[in-house]
Scaffold this motif. Sequence first.
Motif: not given
Lengths: 537, 537
Positions: A289, A405, A407-409, A411-412, A414, A420-422, A438, A445, B414, B422
């Motif tokens: 992915r 977390e 992995s979810a990022a 998947a989205g 990001l 840092p915005g999560i 973060n 960055i 998502l 995920i």
Amino acid sequence: MKVIVIGGIAGGASFATRFRRLNEQNEILILERGEHISIASCALPYYLGGVITDRNALIERTPAILKQNNNIDVRVRHEVTAIDPARHRLSVKNLDSGEQYEETYDKLVLSTGARPVLPPISGIETATNAFTLRSLTDGDRIKNYIQTEAPQQVTILGAGAAGVELAENFRQLGLSVTLVDQADKVMQPYDIELADFLEKELEKNGVDVKLGVTIQLVADSGRELHLSDGSVLNTDMLVVVTGVTPNSEIAKNAGLQLWADGHIIVNNQFATSAPDIYAIGDVIETTSRITGLPIPSLLSSAANRQGHLLADILNGEPLHYPGFVGVSAVKVFNLTASMVGYSEQTLQAAGITNYASVFITPFDHAYFYPNAKRLNIKLIYEPDTGKILGGQFVGENGVDKRSGELSAAIAGGLTIDELPGIELPYSPPYSAPRDPLNMAGYVGINQRQQANQTVKYDDLTETERCDGTFLDIRETGKTASGTIDSDLAIPLTELRDRLTEIPTGHTVYILYRKGLGPYNASRILAGNGYDVKIVTE
Amino acid sequence: MKVIVIGGIAGGASFATRFRRLNEQNEILILERGEHISIASCALPYYLGGVITDRNALIERTPAILKQNNNIDVRVRHEVTAIDPARHRLSVKNLDSGEQYEETYDKLVLSTGARPVLPPISGIETATNAFTLRSLTDGDRIKNYIQTEAPQQVTILGAGAAGVELAENFRQLGLSVTLVDQADKVMQPYDIELADFLEKELEKNGVDVKLGVTIQLVADSGRELHLSDGSVLNTDMLVVVTGVTPNSEIAKNAGLQLWADGHIIVNNQFATSAPDIYAIGDVIETTSRITGLPIPSLLSSAANRQGHLLADILNGEPLHYPGFVGVSAVKVFNLTASMVGYSEQTLQAAGITNYASVFITPFDHAYFYPNAKRLNIKLIYEPDTGKILGGQFVGENGVDKRSGELSAAIAGGLTIDELPGIELPYSPPYSAPRDPLNMAGYVGINQRQQANQTVKYDDLTETERCDGTFLDIRETGKTASGTIDSDLAIPLTELRDRLTEIPTGHTVYILYRKGLGPYNASRILAGNGYDVKIVTE
């Protein structure tokens, strides 16, 4: 419609139960050559170690339950010996009775998994104390051997996840444990910085870790192991967990297209090259992915997910598999290791060199709340786009949280710039106002903004090395961890007050070890007119 | 450029340090009317409970450290009494010396936060044993009172996060604790199903929880509390943590636009209505990242993030705040509660009625691995789009992990349909092959596909209620939890075998309690030709 599933361990059982829920009328048959279906294979080390005491708990579903709850026919100890894709027919052998018969199918799902590979070591085939560990039957054999033969010394060949988990569980039983691997580190896909923590944790808990060696000869019915370094190990038991190979022979014999390594080729709806034949789980290679490259998905969680998705697809939903990330967790005594996507090692193996990494060691929760421990985080990203390529996490607490977390990022979609915005749950027992994930984003960055200010030591010319000032900005008393010599040491906290000590006119090279320090120092020096670069090894 | 920051607790200090790292030349001044800057306010309950023993640990940065490390001027006990936006000038008062002076600024950052509201209860102002808890100074006062007066009985007014944390910590000290709230549940933004667990946990640990009552009169210098239910509470100490109000008076007096509730209006770059004046943290109202509606962001983690981002913006980066999700965690004795985004309660308060919810109670990790506990998950989504609106999580372990993962998923945009995809770290000590968050997604997908098959009992006509068969599909021996009477009870596992018992010709209504059972039953019945609906209360 009649659907036959070959193999009922992880993906096969998931597929079948979901497919039944979607449709009451289809005929569903699972053929499994082993003794069980729906086994929690990942639990076997803990069953051997006595952490899990109820053997039945490892069997998530029995054939009787699948019949009762899901109206699915299951035949265990039935091996499919051949597939005839043109005629939609299978040859099946009842391994108990010897009976052979044919079955026809409308759709066929291959979930045949993989099996352990025994390395070609002289004497290993005839050793009476040597085992592999894959099926519940394998687990029963080892458990029985321990109970009847009472081994004191066990050797594990293979320091991957299974080997490391076995080491912990055998120590739990009070056994002497030696862990052998030909690689120079444990937990192969992890990079050395992280693997080092795991190796030390194993040793701290009494595991004798022997790396960079192979077993060349097994003698005395398995009681004597001759290693490549010339030493001889006496052992009461040998467990080999060095790797697996896909059970794709019947697919190959039926003319299905395979990758060179034997995995079945499928498209993003799990269709093989043969009509009406699909494949999922350890036997296939799917695509990453993250990079889009072909990759095997050797995790039971992936097999389950693929099985569920294939049921929807065969039921007519226009869905496709988004690809495999690869997210895993391993308990190593008091530590947890977790990995998402690629490490430097696997990137290099895939021929990818365009990456950069962040390595930070923040506390897992607020440092002032009891029991805060360092969490080691390595994040790898694409420097030009900020795309996240992978993460590795090792620590005592909150490890799997951060990998989940991340992995979810991923998947989205990001990027590292968006980490840092999560917003992550904060209260002193759980995190800090800026969560470690973060922080990893902030460092990434900064690195990206500073990219043209970071150089590798090896890329410097001799002149640059002579003229430049190599500055160590660690606080007084910190021990050295790098190999580049510094010309000058000024702790970061004193830097503004001691600027006059730094020669002007030539580049200042700040030695990079880890964290935000070098970045902060570079900001101070650049802001005061210095030409400054961060130098990495 | 000269930048002045008013208020140095959370966002202000974050802004200032980041802004310094970005630029060495700017002059940065923090004016703080309290005694401290950069306080870990969320840690105060644990400091009072003796869980955190080192008071210095609560002070993350001192003025001296900010001067030393970041070249930032900090003046504590300096109150800004007026802002003149047109002239870019401030009136400042030194609260210790009484001296008054003016400062000019190029850019002004308001990070003035919020302060506790004392409810209008007769006698509370003169009570000698009544406290609020916001600043370290407040904490010092309470700690001092406990040490010198040795109260045995403490009453906490306000059962939000701070009240609940205080209750736990005062119990830790061995005090008798009464927790009073006018609402009918604890932890206000949580929905009742989740709040119930927390209330029981508080009671199990000896906290006397009094809900649905207010304090009407404080008598005997605070030792007698007259409640709205007519009872009288004797107490040695009263701590009021009922809510806060923004410190926006100087902004209002300077003509800045405020929301009706007093929060400062800002755009997505934190600019107020006045030129060169910005505001962050508890004093502003921002927009929800989920619904786009105005929302206060009353979390120190949000203030920190906003401060960091504003520094980048004022340094010229073309960035904007993506909006506030609201992610929090609270320890309640052995439970953790965590929330992401909206609850049903906050949705209703915002006037949003187009939502559906999933409520599941899977184990936090593999059920066969020791110490697996039920995790209560409520996920709220938009039924037509699958957009995730919020999540609530209560359990012993793995709670903040799932809320963090959900927040990352929301940050990546998502939908609930994408939650199963995920990949989450699995090994028996940590999760199941399908993680609880994946399961919540699967249930949500099923619900959406079944949306036209789910009805509310109240929406059924009298005829439908009479003609239909109300079917209870729980396994024998399960206790009833709903209020709709069933006509027939057939356990799900026996459903296929007992289809003949179910009348044909009229709709079968499957009673919904929770989990996948009703969905599975509806699939079986629909697959066998029944008109079937799932009925909710």
